[in-house]
Scaffold this active site. Sequence first.
Site, PDB file in Angstrom:
ATOM      1  N   GLU A 140       1.340   5.633   0.644  1.00 20.15           N
ATOM      2  CA  GLU A 140       0.836   6.875   1.217  1.00 20.15           C
ATOM      3  C   GLU A 140       1.260   8.059   0.350  1.00 20.15           C
ATOM      4  O   GLU A 140       2.413   8.177  -0.045  1.00 20.15           O
ATOM      5  CB  GLU A 140       1.373   7.074   2.632  1.00 20.15           C
ATOM      6  N   SER A 144       0.865  -1.173   0.000  1.00 26.43           N
ATOM      7  CA  SER A 144       0.000   0.000   0.000  1.00 26.43           C
ATOM      8  C   SER A 144       0.903   1.224   0.000  1.00 26.43           C
ATOM      9  O   SER A 144       2.076   1.144   0.371  1.00 26.43           O
ATOM     10  CB  SER A 144      -0.937  -0.002   1.210  1.00 26.43           C
ATOM     11  N   ASP A 165      -0.703  15.368  14.839  1.00 24.68           N
ATOM     12  CA  ASP A 165       0.395  16.095  15.478  1.00 24.68           C
ATOM     13  C   ASP A 165      -0.133  17.353  16.148  1.00 24.68           C
ATOM     14  O   ASP A 165      -1.132  17.935  15.711  1.00 24.68           O
ATOM     15  CB  ASP A 165       1.452  16.486  14.433  1.00 24.68           C
ATOM     16  N   PHE A 219      13.349  14.432  11.491  1.00 27.28           N
ATOM     17  CA  PHE A 219      11.994  13.980  11.797  1.00 27.28           C
ATOM     18  C   PHE A 219      12.032  12.803  12.767  1.00 27.28           C
ATOM     19  O   PHE A 219      11.211  12.700  13.677  1.00 27.28           O
ATOM     20  CB  PHE A 219      11.268  13.589  10.516  1.00 27.28           C
ATOM     21  N   HIS A 279       3.719  -1.041   3.778  1.00 29.57           N
ATOM     22  CA  HIS A 279       3.120   0.267   3.516  1.00 29.57           C
ATOM     23  C   HIS A 279       4.253   1.254   3.248  1.00 29.57           C
ATOM     24  O   HIS A 279       5.133   1.440   4.104  1.00 29.57           O
ATOM     25  CB  HIS A 279       2.300   0.729   4.721  1.00 29.57           C
TER      26      HIS A 279
END
Length: 306
Positions: A23, A21, A115, A225, A275
């Site tokens: 994103e 999958s 967030d 990050f 993913h």
Amino acid sequence: MSEHSIDRRFRLNGASDISVSFEFFPPKSEKMEQQLWSSVKRLEPLAPSFVSVTYGAGGSTRERTHSTVSRIVNETTLKPAAHLTCVDATKEEVNEVIRSYWDAGVRHIVALRGDPAGGVGETYIPHDGGYQSTADLVASIRSIGDFEVSVAAYPEKHPESPSWSTELDVLKAKVDAGATRAITQFFFDNDHYFRYVDRVRAAGINIPIIPGIVPVTSFKGISGFACKTGASVPGWLAHRFDGLDDDPRTRELVAAAVAAEQVMSLADDGVEDFHFYTMNKADLVYAICHMLGLRGKQDAKASVAA
């Protein structure tokens, strides 16, 4: 040898059991929109199980997400999963978005707390009239429609969790509320993933735990990050990208090799679902999926013709 390393490399010849999958994030400009749809079209022939579209606080972001998801429904063969958060919105505002997704033909939502408004690493403060937790959001989604609901999982523990016990309690609450799948935060050491799955199963949680994979297009960016989200960056990864700040072409080749290495190792150890956080860049992800044994429709036709 890892206890998970049984029958290594057995499933990469046909990849019949591999599922992926992807994103994407909604575009903020015309140029970014072109890049997004180019990526969607590039990856569509791989027949992913679903594609998710991210979502943030603020009306304009929500509208871009909804527009992107609607276009995926209407113009592609893909099954979209819309992200949804609790940030800066009342319950009714969130419920309205849920109903609008149902009306648009969406049947899968990725439910996230979201967030903090100040950005990753800041203290999260729930909206006075909003959902207080992801579990509350999941329960509402399931009450409004028969959605499939994916939630987040953290192989190295969420930075706000004081203990593993708390971490697993939070996940269990989301599952008890109706979550059907968990997708992990990215990680680079596969042992983190396997240890996490062992903890989750020991806690009696049995939903699928899908590893989230991010190709490192910017080592500096992903390192920053990772620090905010509690993901570790191993020294060997820093060494791989050392000296490539001004060499994007080599950096891209290294990124593809690193991610392919990771997913092939996971597949060797029995993982069947992946993913990918594409960052709206398709070529790297397509190459990695090809190495996993996946073939697009055009590739399959070419193979038969040959």
